[in-house]
Design a protein around this motif. Structure first.
Motif, PDB file in Angstrom:
ATOM      1  N   TYR A   1      64.362  14.427  24.023  1.00 18.98           N
ATOM      2  CA  TYR A   1      63.477  14.737  25.146  1.00 18.98           C
ATOM      3  C   TYR A   1      63.750  13.782  26.312  1.00 18.98           C
ATOM      4  N   THR A   2      63.915  12.515  25.996  1.00 16.03           N
ATOM      5  CA  THR A   2      64.213  11.514  27.016  1.00 16.03           C
ATOM      6  C   THR A   2      65.541  11.835  27.698  1.00 16.03           C
ATOM      7  N   ALA A   3      66.543  12.209  26.905  1.00 16.28           N
ATOM      8  CA  ALA A   3      67.849  12.578  27.457  1.00 16.28           C
ATOM      9  C   ALA A   3      67.733  13.813  28.351  1.00 16.28           C
TER      10      ALA A   3
ATOM     11  N   LEU B   1      66.951   1.020  28.298  1.00 16.47           N
ATOM     12  CA  LEU B   1      67.202   2.252  27.558  1.00 16.47           C
ATOM     13  C   LEU B   1      68.693   2.497  27.364  1.00 16.47           C
ATOM     14  N   THR B   2      69.526   2.053  28.304  1.00 17.72           N
ATOM     15  CA  THR B   2      70.963   2.298  28.190  1.00 17.72           C
ATOM     16  C   THR B   2      71.584   1.554  27.021  1.00 17.72           C
ATOM     17  N   LYS B   3      70.879   0.568  26.491  1.00 14.28           N
ATOM     18  CA  LYS B   3      71.389  -0.165  25.330  1.00 14.28           C
ATOM     19  C   LYS B   3      71.439   0.721  24.087  1.00 14.28           C
ATOM     20  N   ALA B   4      70.803   1.884  24.143  1.00  9.07           N
ATOM     21  CA  ALA B   4      70.867   2.831  23.022  1.00  9.07           C
ATOM     22  C   ALA B   4      72.276   3.404  22.883  1.00  9.07           C
ATOM     23  N   GLY B   5      73.083   3.275  23.923  1.00  9.74           N
ATOM     24  CA  GLY B   5      74.471   3.718  23.858  1.00  9.74           C
ATOM     25  C   GLY B   5      74.604   5.227  23.755  1.00  9.74           C
ATOM     26  N   GLU B   6      75.548   5.662  22.938  1.00  3.97           N
ATOM     27  CA  GLU B   6      75.872   7.091  22.851  1.00  3.97           C
ATOM     28  C   GLU B   6      74.741   7.935  22.283  1.00  3.97           C
ATOM     29  N   ILE B   7      73.804   7.333  21.576  1.00  4.48           N
ATOM     30  CA  ILE B   7      72.656   8.106  21.081  1.00  4.48           C
ATOM     31  C   ILE B   7      71.850   8.646  22.263  1.00  4.48           C
ATOM     32  N   LEU B   8      71.981   8.009  23.424  1.00  3.74           N
ATOM     33  CA  LEU B   8      71.374   8.478  24.668  1.00  3.74           C
ATOM     34  C   LEU B   8      72.399   9.179  25.554  1.00  3.74           C
ATOM     35  N   PHE B   9      73.538   8.539  25.784  1.00  3.93           N
ATOM     36  CA  PHE B   9      74.507   9.059  26.745  1.00  3.93           C
ATOM     37  C   PHE B   9      75.076  10.420  26.342  1.00  3.93           C
ATOM     38  N   LYS B  10      75.344  10.621  25.057  1.00  2.00           N
ATOM     39  CA  LYS B  10      75.930  11.897  24.624  1.00  2.00           C
ATOM     40  C   LYS B  10      75.011  13.070  24.951  1.00  2.00           C
ATOM     41  N   PRO B  11      73.727  13.045  24.551  1.00  2.00           N
ATOM     42  CA  PRO B  11      72.874  14.191  24.902  1.00  2.00           C
ATOM     43  C   PRO B  11      72.602  14.310  26.407  1.00  2.00           C
ATOM     44  N   VAL B  12      72.593  13.201  27.137  1.00  2.00           N
ATOM     45  CA  VAL B  12      72.418  13.274  28.591  1.00  2.00           C
ATOM     46  C   VAL B  12      73.598  14.030  29.192  1.00  2.00           C
ATOM     47  N   ARG B  13      74.807  13.624  28.810  1.00  2.00           N
ATOM     48  CA  ARG B  13      76.005  14.300  29.335  1.00  2.00           C
ATOM     49  C   ARG B  13      76.009  15.781  28.969  1.00  2.00           C
ATOM     50  N   GLU B  14      75.633  16.097  27.737  1.00  2.00           N
ATOM     51  CA  GLU B  14      75.601  17.497  27.301  1.00  2.00           C
ATOM     52  C   GLU B  14      74.570  18.293  28.091  1.00  2.00           C
ATOM     53  N   TYR B  15      73.397  17.721  28.294  1.00  4.27           N
ATOM     54  CA  TYR B  15      72.352  18.413  29.044  1.00  4.27           C
ATOM     55  C   TYR B  15      72.799  18.648  30.489  1.00  4.27           C
ATOM     56  N   VAL B  16      73.376  17.639  31.105  1.00  8.84           N
ATOM     57  CA  VAL B  16      73.840  17.776  32.481  1.00  8.84           C
ATOM     58  C   VAL B  16      74.923  18.845  32.564  1.00  8.84           C
ATOM     59  N   ASP B  17      75.911  18.764  31.680  1.00  8.04           N
ATOM     60  CA  ASP B  17      77.013  19.720  31.720  1.00  8.04           C
ATOM     61  C   ASP B  17      76.531  21.154  31.491  1.00  8.04           C
ATOM     62  N   LYS B  18      75.570  21.322  30.626  1.00  7.17           N
ATOM     63  CA  LYS B  18      75.043  22.659  30.316  1.00  7.17           C
ATOM     64  C   LYS B  18      74.217  23.230  31.472  1.00  7.17           C
ATOM     65  N   ASN B  19      73.505  22.385  32.202  1.00  6.04           N
ATOM     66  CA  ASN B  19      72.504  22.861  33.153  1.00  6.04           C
ATOM     67  C   ASN B  19      72.819  22.665  34.629  1.00  6.04           C
ATOM     68  N   VAL B  20      73.841  21.893  34.953  1.00  9.70           N
ATOM     69  CA  VAL B  20      74.172  21.688  36.357  1.00  9.70           C
ATOM     70  C   VAL B  20      74.850  22.954  36.895  1.00  9.70           C
TER      71      VAL B  20
ATOM     72  N   LEU C   1      66.072  12.690  31.619  1.00 13.50           N
ATOM     73  CA  LEU C   1      67.030  11.918  32.397  1.00 13.50           C
ATOM     74  C   LEU C   1      68.101  12.841  32.969  1.00 13.50           C
ATOM     75  N   GLY C   2      68.566  13.770  32.155  1.00 15.68           N
ATOM     76  CA  GLY C   2      69.547  14.747  32.624  1.00 15.68           C
ATOM     77  C   GLY C   2      69.016  15.568  33.784  1.00 15.68           C
ATOM     78  N   PHE C   3      67.752  15.951  33.710  1.00 15.46           N
ATOM     79  CA  PHE C   3      67.103  16.711  34.785  1.00 15.46           C
ATOM     80  C   PHE C   3      67.150  15.924  36.092  1.00 15.46           C
ATOM     81  N   GLY C   4      66.822  14.641  36.023  1.00 18.73           N
ATOM     82  CA  GLY C   4      66.879  13.796  37.212  1.00 18.73           C
ATOM     83  C   GLY C   4      68.299  13.646  37.731  1.00 18.73           C
ATOM     84  N   ILE C   5      69.252  13.490  36.825  1.00 19.48           N
ATOM     85  CA  ILE C   5      70.653  13.346  37.229  1.00 19.48           C
ATOM     86  C   ILE C   5      71.158  14.627  37.882  1.00 19.48           C
TER      87      ILE C   5
END
Length: 173
Positions: free
Chosen positions: A93-95, A120-139, A98-102
């Protein structure tokens, strides 16, 4: 930063994307508004999401055994990495938020890269991977695959000093 220059805007507060509204009437923010991106896509926002999920569901989670005051984004990220269902839902949900804002920032400014900063960025890929996927899917398709989403290389302890130095340097030019 736009074309290598710090963007100040008319009031010198340009770039406050954390205070764009992502949920009208949503969570109260420290700035006095409601529904700011920061209240959903930050370390404290992640904790708030977990607390809400724990109160709204009966789903099994190791996080239920913890006092709410001891929950941190680090603990939640570790639980998500261990496939804790509540932690995973909260991270996703957080990703998404964040993806929505990006996505909104991409459509507005078409950047080469978006750098994320903070605890929050210290979570690493557990955050970045779903953010990137959400952005790529919805942009918008024209922007798909054109923007890198990366962790900032600036340490939290140096951020304020580097920001102040950049302001002073820019004024001296």
């Amino acid at each position: 930063v736009v074309n290598g220059e710090v963007l100040y805007g008319h009031t010198a507060f340009a770039g406050e994307l954390g205070h764009t509204t992502v949920v009208p009437g949503g969570r109260e923010c420290g700035c006095g508004k409601h529904g700011c991106l920061e209240t959903y896509a930050s370390a404290s926002g992640l904790v708030r999401t977990v607390l809400q999920l724990l109160s709204d569901t009966k789903e099994e989670s190791a996080l239920r055994d913890m006092a709410p005051s001891s929950l941190t984004s680090k603990i939640i990220a570790e639980a998500a990495a261990n496939n804790d269902p509540v932690a995973m839902k909260a991270m996703n949900y957080t990703a998404e938020m964040l993806g929505f804002g990006i996505i909104n920032a991409i459509v507005f400014s078409s950047p080469e890269a978006v750098f994320l900063f903070g605890g929050l960025t210290k979570a690493g890929e557990i955050l970045f991977k779903p953010v990137r996927e959400y952005v790529d899917k919805n942009v918008m398709p024209i922007f798909r695959g054109t923007v890198k989403i990366l962790p900032s290389g600036i340490s939290e302890s140096n951020a304020a000093v580097l920001g102040a130095a950049a302001l002073a340097w820019n004024e001296m030019k």
